[in-house]
Design a protein around this motif. Sequence first.
Motif, mmCIF file in Angstrom:
data_model
loop_
_atom_site.group_PDB
_atom_site.id
_atom_site.type_symbol
_atom_site.label_atom_id
_atom_site.label_comp_id
_atom_site.label_asym_id
_atom_site.label_seq_id
_atom_site.Cartn_x
_atom_site.Cartn_y
_atom_site.Cartn_z
ATOM 1 N N LEU A 186 0.964 -0.986 -0.207
ATOM 2 C CA LEU A 186 -0.051 0.117 -0.269
ATOM 3 C C LEU A 186 0.641 1.222 0.133
ATOM 4 O O LEU A 186 0.702 1.749 -0.774
ATOM 5 C CB LEU A 186 -1.108 0.147 1.352
ATOM 6 C CG LEU A 186 -1.811 -1.041 1.424
ATOM 7 C CD1 LEU A 186 -2.800 -1.125 2.513
ATOM 8 C CD2 LEU A 186 -3.020 -0.163 0.006
ATOM 9 N N SER A 187 2.047 1.368 0.345
ATOM 10 C CA SER A 187 2.485 2.552 0.605
ATOM 11 C C SER A 187 3.207 3.154 -0.731
ATOM 12 O O SER A 187 3.657 4.318 -0.715
ATOM 13 C CB SER A 187 4.344 2.026 1.527
ATOM 14 O OG SER A 187 4.492 0.850 0.915
ATOM 15 N N PHE A 188 3.141 2.343 -1.953
ATOM 16 C CA PHE A 188 3.675 2.454 -2.979
ATOM 17 C C PHE A 188 2.344 2.887 -3.994
ATOM 18 O O PHE A 188 2.918 3.775 -5.472
ATOM 19 C CB PHE A 188 4.252 1.382 -4.202
ATOM 20 C CG PHE A 188 5.294 1.076 -3.265
ATOM 21 C CD1 PHE A 188 6.707 1.198 -4.077
ATOM 22 C CD2 PHE A 188 5.152 -0.200 -2.519
ATOM 23 C CE1 PHE A 188 7.410 1.051 -3.555
ATOM 24 C CE2 PHE A 188 6.632 -0.764 -2.386
ATOM 25 C CZ PHE A 188 7.822 0.092 -2.433
ATOM 26 N N VAL A 189 1.321 3.114 -3.564
ATOM 27 C CA VAL A 189 -0.253 3.641 -4.036
ATOM 28 C C VAL A 189 -0.432 4.541 -4.584
ATOM 29 O O VAL A 189 -0.401 5.909 -3.230
ATOM 30 C CB VAL A 189 -1.496 2.987 -3.714
ATOM 31 C CG1 VAL A 189 -2.164 3.334 -4.742
ATOM 32 C CG2 VAL A 189 -1.685 1.225 -3.292
ATOM 33 N N ALA A 190 -0.050 5.593 -5.649
ATOM 34 C CA ALA A 190 0.499 6.518 -5.652
ATOM 35 C C ALA A 190 -1.615 7.066 -5.144
ATOM 36 O O ALA A 190 -1.410 8.409 -5.094
ATOM 37 C CB ALA A 190 0.328 6.999 -7.447
#
Length: 451
Positions: free
Chosen positions: A210-214
């Motif tokens: 989730l930490s990569f979801v823009a």
Amino acid sequence: MEGRLEQAAALGQKDKGPAFISLINEIISRSDQSTVARDIPTLVGFVVNQESVGLVVGRQVLSELVRIVGDGTISDPEVRKRVVQETIETTQPKIVSYEEQVSNLRFQLADIYENEEEWSDAARVLMGIQLDSNQRSLPDGEKMRVYVRIVRLLLEEEDSVQAESYFNRAQLLVHSTTDKETLLQFKLCQARISDYSRKFLEAASRYHELSFVADIDEEERRHMLMAAVTAAVLAPAGPNRSRVLASLYRDERTTELPTYNILSKMFLDHILRPAEIKEFEGTLKPHQLAKIAISSNDRVATSTNDEEIDTPSDPPISTRTAPATVLDRAVMEHNLLASSKIYHNISFRGLGALLDLTPGAAENMARKMIEQGRLRGTIDQVDKLIWFEGNHEEDDAQGKAGGLGEVEEAEDTGAPFTKRWDAQIRITAANVESIVQHLTERGLVRVPVQA
């Protein structure tokens, strides 16, 4: 007030609705807002309970009240809350006839509670909505949105047990929606439930994803990355955790986190010191500091080898018989794995001093990790030694946690080519020697006799 209501009820069927709605607007527009919370429920009770008003008019009036309250016409938030609460209570006995209107009021009341950070009250109000009924059935996508919202509110209150129950309902409907916001909230709830359930490896992977979801705010993504590091640190030591730690360690963003120090030490298999553990403990949430109980079998096992004769050179024996918290257990298991990288063997007493456990408890922890395949070694109970297996230099080069041998996924980790070349030469030479020995035993090769 009663007289005005009777007059409106005596009008023709077409005029009743506009008359009651006009009276609602008149009450709400008063300068003295203190009477609004008293008179609106009175009007609603009259409209709902008087047979002379009729169901059609009642629904028309309630629908208009829902719209007016939802538009924010009532400026005082406390008055607005009381109006919604008392209207729901007044209408609840007639829920079958006014289900849609009451459901909309419940959504509004949940919004009010959520703004006030009354998470459990907001969740309880949403639980009261009939999502499946003969009178009114919501689409599956809308049901899932409500379930996810309930889960999110319950998790804010740290009620993970009930949250998991509603999450399971939402999971059955996940295929029914394509709404990005709902799906992201669902995935976040999934990660948080894994966290609360102490499935830390699963939680770490989901938080990191989730930490990569823009589409998520940058500050929220940083928060999720930090949650991923915390969950990975608390996960059971072993090759699976090593892979997660490696993924986080290689993420350039983690260098800016306050937990980077403990992440790097765990990834590099360094032994953690009490001061570092104490600093990390301050970042944990209450459920991550939960106490863990020791079973009766473990209690017997920990006391088996604790009767030893002290000598001046021996380290002092700790009195702790088991880790007290989830963090304690994670750190002790990590230090045990780290010691397997340093030593070929270690005594029960020495390991106990390293882990701050009794010798029996240290042996019991090592035994469990060996049984579960998270540590490769053998236990010599006669000499009270734990022998660690594997070539430590090769294990470090290949990134194999705890000397666990061939971990297929971790074979190619960027080790220096010279080391890998040397390893291949050793393997080839050993194979040639084995073949020659086999041929010699069968008499197919003669070993020359030196003069």
